[in-house]
Motif scaffolding. Structure first.
Motif, PDB file in Angstrom:
ATOM      1  N   HIS A   1       0.857  -1.185   0.000  1.00 21.77           N
ATOM      2  CA  HIS A   1       0.000   0.000   0.000  1.00 21.77           C
ATOM      3  C   HIS A   1       0.892   1.234   0.000  1.00 21.77           C
ATOM      4  N   TYR A   2       0.586   2.171  -0.893  1.00 23.66           N
ATOM      5  CA  TYR A   2       1.380   3.393  -1.044  1.00 23.66           C
ATOM      6  C   TYR A   2       0.638   4.579  -0.442  1.00 23.66           C
ATOM      7  N   ARG A   3       1.323   5.339   0.427  1.00 22.38           N
ATOM      8  CA  ARG A   3       0.760   6.556   1.013  1.00 22.38           C
ATOM      9  C   ARG A   3       1.577   7.751   0.512  1.00 22.38           C
ATOM     10  N   PRO A   4       1.028   8.561  -0.373  1.00 21.17           N
ATOM     11  CA  PRO A   4       1.783   9.735  -0.837  1.00 21.17           C
ATOM     12  C   PRO A   4       1.913  10.768   0.271  1.00 21.17           C
ATOM     13  N   SER A   5       2.988  11.524   0.211  1.00 22.68           N
ATOM     14  CA  SER A   5       3.225  12.573   1.200  1.00 22.68           C
ATOM     15  C   SER A   5       2.267  13.738   0.964  1.00 22.68           C
ATOM     16  N   ARG A   6       2.172  14.594   1.965  1.00 21.56           N
ATOM     17  CA  ARG A   6       1.325  15.785   1.839  1.00 21.56           C
ATOM     18  C   ARG A   6       1.833  16.680   0.711  1.00 21.56           C
ATOM     19  N   GLU A   7       3.134  16.762   0.540  1.00 24.88           N
ATOM     20  CA  GLU A   7       3.682  17.580  -0.551  1.00 24.88           C
ATOM     21  C   GLU A   7       3.303  17.014  -1.906  1.00 24.88           C
ATOM     22  N   ARG A   8       3.411  15.699  -2.057  1.00 26.40           N
ATOM     23  CA  ARG A   8       3.063  15.093  -3.344  1.00 26.40           C
ATOM     24  C   ARG A   8       1.582  15.288  -3.650  1.00 26.40           C
ATOM     25  N   GLU A   9       0.726  15.182  -2.638  1.00 22.69           N
ATOM     26  CA  GLU A   9      -0.710  15.396  -2.850  1.00 22.69           C
ATOM     27  C   GLU A   9      -0.993  16.836  -3.279  1.00 22.69           C
TER      28      GLU A   9
ATOM     29  N   GLU B   1       1.726  24.154   4.897  1.00 22.38           N
ATOM     30  CA  GLU B   1       2.554  25.185   5.522  1.00 22.38           C
ATOM     31  C   GLU B   1       2.409  25.196   7.038  1.00 22.38           C
ATOM     32  N   ALA B   2       1.319  24.634   7.550  1.00 20.92           N
ATOM     33  CA  ALA B   2       1.111  24.597   9.001  1.00 20.92           C
ATOM     34  C   ALA B   2       1.771  23.403   9.658  1.00 20.92           C
ATOM     35  N   ALA B   3       2.215  22.428   8.859  1.00 20.05           N
ATOM     36  CA  ALA B   3       2.805  21.211   9.419  1.00 20.05           C
ATOM     37  C   ALA B   3       4.039  21.549  10.242  1.00 20.05           C
ATOM     38  N   GLY B   4       4.091  21.007  11.455  1.00 20.18           N
ATOM     39  CA  GLY B   4       5.237  21.225  12.320  1.00 20.18           C
ATOM     40  C   GLY B   4       5.211  22.535  13.069  1.00 20.18           C
TER      41      GLY B   4
ATOM     42  N   PRO C   1      -2.670  31.659 -13.728  1.00 18.63           N
ATOM     43  CA  PRO C   1      -3.611  32.524 -13.002  1.00 18.63           C
ATOM     44  C   PRO C   1      -4.358  31.782 -11.893  1.00 18.63           C
ATOM     45  N   GLU C   2      -4.694  30.500 -12.133  1.00 17.20           N
ATOM     46  CA  GLU C   2      -5.387  29.722 -11.104  1.00 17.20           C
ATOM     47  C   GLU C   2      -4.471  29.447  -9.910  1.00 17.20           C
ATOM     48  N   LEU C   3      -3.196  29.231 -10.170  1.00 18.17           N
ATOM     49  CA  LEU C   3      -2.253  29.043  -9.073  1.00 18.17           C
ATOM     50  C   LEU C   3      -2.126  30.327  -8.251  1.00 18.17           C
ATOM     51  N   HIS C   4      -2.269  31.469  -8.923  1.00 19.09           N
ATOM     52  CA  HIS C   4      -2.255  32.733  -8.187  1.00 19.09           C
ATOM     53  C   HIS C   4      -3.463  32.819  -7.252  1.00 19.09           C
ATOM     54  N   TRP C   5      -4.608  32.336  -7.710  1.00 19.41           N
ATOM     55  CA  TRP C   5      -5.789  32.280  -6.846  1.00 19.41           C
ATOM     56  C   TRP C   5      -5.535  31.355  -5.654  1.00 19.41           C
ATOM     57  N   VAL C   6      -4.861  30.248  -5.882  1.00 18.53           N
ATOM     58  CA  VAL C   6      -4.545  29.323  -4.776  1.00 18.53           C
ATOM     59  C   VAL C   6      -3.757  30.058  -3.703  1.00 18.53           C
ATOM     60  N   ARG C   7      -2.748  30.804  -4.122  1.00 20.29           N
ATOM     61  CA  ARG C   7      -1.921  31.525  -3.164  1.00 20.29           C
ATOM     62  C   ARG C   7      -2.745  32.564  -2.408  1.00 20.29           C
ATOM     63  N   GLN C   8      -3.637  33.266  -3.124  1.00 22.97           N
ATOM     64  CA  GLN C   8      -4.463  34.274  -2.475  1.00 22.97           C
ATOM     65  C   GLN C   8      -5.406  33.655  -1.447  1.00 22.97           C
ATOM     66  N   LEU C   9      -6.031  32.546  -1.808  1.00 20.45           N
ATOM     67  CA  LEU C   9      -6.950  31.888  -0.880  1.00 20.45           C
ATOM     68  C   LEU C   9      -6.223  31.360   0.344  1.00 20.45           C
ATOM     69  N   ALA C  10      -5.014  30.861   0.155  1.00 26.18           N
ATOM     70  CA  ALA C  10      -4.246  30.343   1.284  1.00 26.18           C
ATOM     71  C   ALA C  10      -3.870  31.458   2.252  1.00 26.18           C
TER      72      ALA C  10
ATOM     73  N   ALA D   1      -6.735  22.861  -3.581  1.00 19.18           N
ATOM     74  CA  ALA D   1      -5.296  23.113  -3.609  1.00 19.18           C
ATOM     75  C   ALA D   1      -4.911  24.125  -2.534  1.00 19.18           C
ATOM     76  N   ALA D   2      -5.746  25.163  -2.340  1.00 22.06           N
ATOM     77  CA  ALA D   2      -5.468  26.157  -1.300  1.00 22.06           C
ATOM     78  C   ALA D   2      -5.534  25.523   0.087  1.00 22.06           C
ATOM     79  N   TYR D   3      -6.523  24.691   0.303  1.00 24.91           N
ATOM     80  CA  TYR D   3      -6.644  24.016   1.600  1.00 24.91           C
ATOM     81  C   TYR D   3      -5.420  23.147   1.872  1.00 24.91           C
ATOM     82  N   ARG D   4      -4.974  22.402   0.871  1.00 29.31           N
ATOM     83  CA  ARG D   4      -3.791  21.556   1.051  1.00 29.31           C
ATOM     84  C   ARG D   4      -2.542  22.408   1.284  1.00 29.31           C
ATOM     85  N   LEU D   5      -2.468  23.559   0.639  1.00 29.93           N
ATOM     86  CA  LEU D   5      -1.320  24.442   0.845  1.00 29.93           C
ATOM     87  C   LEU D   5      -1.299  24.976   2.282  1.00 29.93           C
TER      88      LEU D   5
END
Length: 619
Positions: free
Chosen positions: A301-309, A362-365, A320-329, A354-358
């Motif tokens: 069984h493979y568990r991808p890391s949070r970064e890979r997800e 960034e909050a990990a640790g 432009p959509e990635l810019h929205w991700v950064r703004q929402l985060a 994507a924003a939620y995962r970001l």
């Protein structure tokens, strides 16, 4: 008089009942050389004769010479099993050594043993409730010296876990170094190489290890279901109780996490011969390969890391959509903006997740932050109102399917018209141009790399002796901005006076950035610093500032590396080079590499070198 004799007679009868059986010397010696008894004592043949135990803790042994005499330890164990039960029954030998007790009882048909309660052991064992075993491999993590080669641990599943699939509620069995909190990375690496840390087994909730590896360290996890029966798993866990608080020496390359776990698997199934395959080094991926080749893996069984997800969810998004991700985060209030709401709902679904995962990445640790938690909650609500499609992550090549860790090299080439043959050995592990399956693009760890050259006229010389060469080239993206870095130490030949090439000790490192403009292409640029001792320089130690830039291309044949370097010394010497390497992957453990270089120095005219090298990956 009779009243005084009765207690004595009863005591004599009691002592007779609990007397250890008589075992002949031949029986004792035969039992002491049984594979399972040697496994329980972690014995191995001594350097010249006799035995020695890997356990470096006198409290583990009952005999004064138990660490080097399996027969003496066996005899002392037999005597201790029949000892009277004291006020604290948990200290009785049967409670301290349940695995020894079981095996000796079966071998000698022991009877009349005292019956201590062993309440501490029974409560511990019942809490674990062992039923099945899973070997867990957290992938390599270059930013931690202890994790550069990956790691292995065991997960112990109960019958309920197997039925419900709730693996996070199980226990993880881990062996690791006991690191002092004040030690930095360099000191940790040195003490780990020299055996400066004690090692211990620990048993802790599996969810804690999942959090440490897949979230805090951003490491993929591979879970290998082993075919150990419930009885074999129980036998192993019994022995783990015997190893509580017991000290072992810890060495990065042999007596490490992976080697210790192989010993436990041999306790579980005495017929296994796993540790014999690793007389010099026990790199985690190699030990996983040994377990697979023993036919013990029934499922993976493979568990991808949070970064890979995070990167997988962001991969289909436009700039432009990635810019929205950064703004929402950064500000969940953007969710209500008319400009954002004007985006198509399917695209908002991808952006929001994507924003939620970001945010979670960034909050990990970090310590819990109320503003961060509120932002996560708002994003999660938006995701629930407009859910994205299920995240699909392609399973990478299994780490044990990568090439072997040791490399033999045979090359033929020419330097400025002088033909040469070159013979090399690299103890570990992988460089940027090596066969890539099972390894991340841009990761390099080389240890113990030696090259001998034989020029025409039978002139031999040491061309290179590399102690360590590590590179971590992690590409930057619109969401993640990691640093890339490298460090190298050893001896190499460089230009000297009168056209001679000097073998110089050196230490250099650098930091910078990597980027991935296209799939399979990795560019990088780093500023570097170098220290070396060159006998043609006036100073005993010379320093240089410089650069290292290159391009790594994953092509149909294999990997192509094009690299430029420059070093500008404080004494005025300028040294530059261009290098090219193309590897043809002839098989998992076989590669053919074309190498070319052009070197420039104030000591001599430019030098050109070509070589064709056969690389055999072998452990």
């Amino acid at each position: 008089m009779l009243k005084r004799l009765i207690p004595l007679l009863l005591g004599s009868i009691s002592l007779g009942v609990h007397a250890a059986p008589t075992v002949t010397d031949s029986q004792l010696q035969a039992l002491a050389t049984e594979r399972h008894w040697l496994n329980l004592g972690h014995y191995q043949p001594g350097r010249f004769s006799g035995w020695r135990s890997y356990v470096d803790d006198d409290s583990f042994f009952l005999a004064a010479d138990g660490a080097s005499n399996p027969a003496s330890e066996l005899q002392a164990t037999l005597q201790a099993l029949y000892a009277p039960v004291g006020d604290d029954s948990n200290q009785h030998a049967q409670c301290r050594y349940p695995s020894r007790t079981r095996w000796l009882s079966e071998q000698l048909q022991l009877s009349g043993l005292p019956t201590p309660e062993c309440s501490e052991y029974r409560e511990w064992y019942e809490d674990i409730n062992p039923h099945a075993t899973v070997l867990v491999f957290p992938d390599a993590y270059l930013n931690s010296p202890s994790s550069m080669f990956g790691h292995t641990l065991l997960r112990i599943d109960s019958p309920d876990t197997q039925a419900s699939g709730t693996s996070l509620l199980t226990y993880a069995l881990n062996f690791g170094a006991m690191v002092e909190s004040m030690d930095n990375s360099m000191l940790y690496a040195w003490k780990g190489l020299a055996g400066g840390y004690p090692g211990q087994f620990s048993l802790l909730p599996y969810r804690d290890k999942i959090g440490e590896y897949s979230r805090l360290e951003n490491r993929d996890l591979w879970e290998y279901q082993l075919d150990l029966s419930p009885e074999e798993t129980a036998r192993m866990v019994e022995h783990v109780w015997e190893l509580r608080q017991v000290i072992f020496d810890y060495f990065f390359f042999d007596e490490n996490c992976s080697y210790r776990l192989l010993e436990l698997l041999e306790v579980a199934r005495p017929g296994l011969r796993l540790t014999e395959q690793f007389p010099l080094t026990a790199i985690p991926a190699d030990t996983v390969r040994a377990v697979r080749e023993a036919g013990m893996i029934s499922d993976v069984h493979y568990r991808p890391s949070r970064e890979r997800e995070l990167l997988a969810r962001a991969e289909p998004l436009t700039p432009p959509e990635l810019h929205w991700v950064r703004q929402l985060a950064d500000d969940d209030g953007v969710l209500q903006s008319s400009e954002y709401q004007a985006l198509p709902a399917p695209r908002r679904a991808l952006i929001q997740e994507a924003a939620y995962r970001l945010v979670r990445y960034e909050a990990a640790g970090q310590q819990r932050d109320s503003a961060n938690a509120a932002r996560s909650y708002q994003l999660l609500q938006a995701i629930n109102r407009n859910p994205p499609p299920a995240l699909q992550i392609e399973t990478p090549t299994y780490p044990e399917f990568g090439h072997e860790s040791r490399t033999w090299q045979l090359a033929a080439g020419s330097r400025e018209g002088r033909a040469f043959a070159e013979y090399g050995l690299r103890m570990a592990y992988h460089d940027l141009a090596d066969n890539l399956a099972g390894f991340p693009l841009g990761a390099q760890i080389e240890l113990g790399d030696i090259k001998l050259r034989q020029y025409e006229g039978n002139h031999w010389q040491l061309e290179e002796f590399g102690l360590v060469n590590i590179r971590s080239l992690t590409p930057r993206s619109a969401l993640l901005k990691p640093w890339s870095w490298q460090v190298e130490a050893g001896w190499e030949r460089v230009a000297g006076e009168d056209g001679q090439r000097r073998l110089v000790p050196h230490l250099n490192g650098g930091g910078g950035f990597a980027w991935q403009p296209w799939d399979g292409v990795l560019g990088y640029s780093m500023a570097t610093m170098r220290l070396e001792h060159h006998r043609d320089f006036d100073a005993p130690l010379s320093a240089a500032a410089g650069f290292n830039a290159g391009l790594l291309w994953r092509n149909p044949l294999g990997n192509l590396l094009l690299e430029g370097r420059g070093d500008y010394f404080d004494n005025g010497e300028v040294r530059r080079s261009l290098q090219l390497a193309q590897q043809w992957e002839l098989g998992r453990d076989l590669g053919l590499r074309l190498q070319a270089s052009r070197e420039f120095s104030q000591f001599s005219a430019p030098q050109t070198e070509f070589a064709l090298q056969l690389r055999w990956y072998y452990y």
